[in-house]
Design an enzyme around this catalytic site. Sequence first.
Site, PDB file in Angstrom:
ATOM      1  N   GLY A  12     -67.238  30.214  31.075  1.00  0.00           N
ATOM      2  CA  GLY A  12     -66.657  29.477  29.952  1.00  0.00           C
ATOM      3  C   GLY A  12     -65.235  29.857  29.599  1.00  0.00           C
ATOM      4  N   SER A  13     -64.498  30.424  30.554  1.00  0.00           N
ATOM      5  CA  SER A  13     -63.118  30.798  30.206  1.00  0.00           C
ATOM      6  C   SER A  13     -62.271  29.556  29.943  1.00  0.00           C
ATOM      7  CB  SER A  13     -62.490  31.689  31.282  1.00  0.00           C
ATOM      8  OG  SER A  13     -62.275  30.972  32.467  1.00  0.00           O
ATOM      9  N   ASN A  14     -62.495  28.498  30.699  1.00  0.00           N
ATOM     10  CA  ASN A  14     -61.758  27.251  30.420  1.00  0.00           C
ATOM     11  C   ASN A  14     -62.170  26.675  29.074  1.00  0.00           C
ATOM     12  OD1 ASN A  14     -59.953  26.181  32.722  1.00  0.00           O
ATOM     13  ND2 ASN A  14     -61.735  27.011  33.788  1.00  0.00           N
ATOM     14  N   LEU A  85     -72.012  22.140  36.757  1.00  0.00           N
ATOM     15  CA  LEU A  85     -72.341  21.947  38.173  1.00  0.00           C
ATOM     16  C   LEU A  85     -73.276  20.780  38.469  1.00  0.00           C
ATOM     17  CD1 LEU A  85     -72.633  25.643  39.398  1.00  0.00           C
ATOM     18  CD2 LEU A  85     -70.669  24.115  39.408  1.00  0.00           C
ATOM     19  N   ASN A 102     -63.068  15.992  34.661  1.00  0.00           N
ATOM     20  CA  ASN A 102     -63.560  17.211  35.299  1.00  0.00           C
ATOM     21  C   ASN A 102     -62.369  17.990  35.833  1.00  0.00           C
ATOM     22  OD1 ASN A 102     -65.466  19.022  36.570  1.00  0.00           O
ATOM     23  ND2 ASN A 102     -65.022  17.994  38.519  1.00  0.00           N
ATOM     24  N   HIS A 104     -61.415  20.537  38.998  1.00  0.00           N
ATOM     25  CA  HIS A 104     -61.898  21.033  40.292  1.00  0.00           C
ATOM     26  C   HIS A 104     -60.912  22.082  40.801  1.00  0.00           C
ATOM     27  CE1 HIS A 104     -64.272  20.872  43.928  1.00  0.00           C
ATOM     28  NE2 HIS A 104     -63.137  20.980  44.597  1.00  0.00           N
ATOM     29  N   ASP A 145     -66.594  14.361  42.430  1.00  0.00           N
ATOM     30  CA  ASP A 145     -65.181  14.671  42.716  1.00  0.00           C
ATOM     31  C   ASP A 145     -64.373  13.494  43.249  1.00  0.00           C
ATOM     32  OD1 ASP A 145     -65.667  17.299  41.932  1.00  0.00           O
ATOM     33  OD2 ASP A 145     -66.135  17.947  43.963  1.00  0.00           O
ATOM     34  N   GLU A 174     -55.645  26.716  35.813  1.00  0.00           N
ATOM     35  CA  GLU A 174     -56.574  25.954  34.956  1.00  0.00           C
ATOM     36  C   GLU A 174     -56.309  26.243  33.483  1.00  0.00           C
ATOM     37  OE1 GLU A 174     -60.408  25.383  37.837  1.00  0.00           O
ATOM     38  OE2 GLU A 174     -60.446  27.103  36.525  1.00  0.00           O
TER      39      GLU A 174
HETATM   40  C1  GRF Z   1     -63.455  26.749  37.208  1.00  0.00           C
HETATM   41  O1  GRF Z   1     -62.805  27.328  38.285  1.00  0.00           O
HETATM   42  C2  GRF Z   1     -63.610  25.266  37.413  1.00  0.00           C
HETATM   43  O2  GRF Z   1     -62.601  24.700  38.165  1.00  0.00           O
HETATM   44  C3  GRF Z   1     -64.885  25.189  38.172  1.00  0.00           C
HETATM   45  O3  GRF Z   1     -65.687  26.167  37.592  1.00  0.00           O
HETATM   46  C4  GRF Z   1     -64.886  27.224  37.097  1.00  0.00           C
HETATM   47  C5  GRF Z   1     -65.305  27.503  35.688  1.00  0.00           C
HETATM   48  O4  GRF Z   1     -64.792  28.703  35.228  1.00  0.00           O
HETATM   49  N1  GRF Z   1     -65.377  23.873  38.255  1.00  0.00           N
HETATM   50  P1  GRF Z   1     -65.002  29.119  33.724  1.00  0.00           P
HETATM   51  O5  GRF Z   1     -66.488  29.074  33.418  1.00  0.00           O
HETATM   52  O6  GRF Z   1     -64.241  28.149  32.879  1.00  0.00           O
HETATM   53  O7  GRF Z   1     -64.461  30.513  33.605  1.00  0.00           O
END
Ligand code: GRF
Length: 192
Positions: A12-14, A85, A102, A104, A145, A174
């Site tokens: 969940g870092s994003n 996923l 999304n 990727h 995708d 990201e």
């Molecule tokens: C990211 O690299 C994203 O591109 C991929 O899954 C990863 C998720 O990372 N689809 P996080 O959970 O946001 O750290």
Amino acid sequence: MTNLAIFASGAGSNAEKIIEYFKGNATVRVALVVCNKPTAGVLKIAEKHEIKTILIEKEGFFSQNSCIEALKAHQIDFIVLAGFLWKVPDALVNAYRGKIVNIHPALLPKYGGKGMYGMRVHEAVISAGETESGITIHHVNEHYDEGNIIFQAKCSLEPGDTPEMLAQKVHALEHRYFPKVIADLVESKPQG
Ligand code: GRF
């Protein structure tokens, strides 16, 4: 107010970068985190930021409309997949057509599709001897995708870079770009 839902299955870092980016925003807010894994780090992150969460299970997600109903009940306007996923069911794509994005961790159309996720992507990029990789932010349609590409950013690969090193470079891209690209998208299109 535009309400975003973030779908995530992992660390969940994003998701956290996106939540932080929109904190205090007058017109856009992260209203919900949808997750399919009870142990996923993203649930803790949502809790820390006092964002509501929904834990989904496979049958309800793929064979009923329970998720769509929950999204409507939370008045969600826009969906962000950030490390989610499962394939998005057609009914959900239809309900939010043009309003699901999304991210990727590679330069689509290369290194995408079913089974291409996480470290597998970075391993494939390195085995192929690529000299660059990057991120792709795209609309979500019925195929993995394959939706229209909205944004890409690149990083270079040096000889000897490992998949882990590449993963770090991609994550940095990201975190830097995803929240801003989402903001541009939701602010440029009238919702509803
Ligand atoms: C990211 O690299 C994203 O591109 C991929 O899954 C990863 C998720 O990372 N689809 P996080 O959970 O946001 O750290």
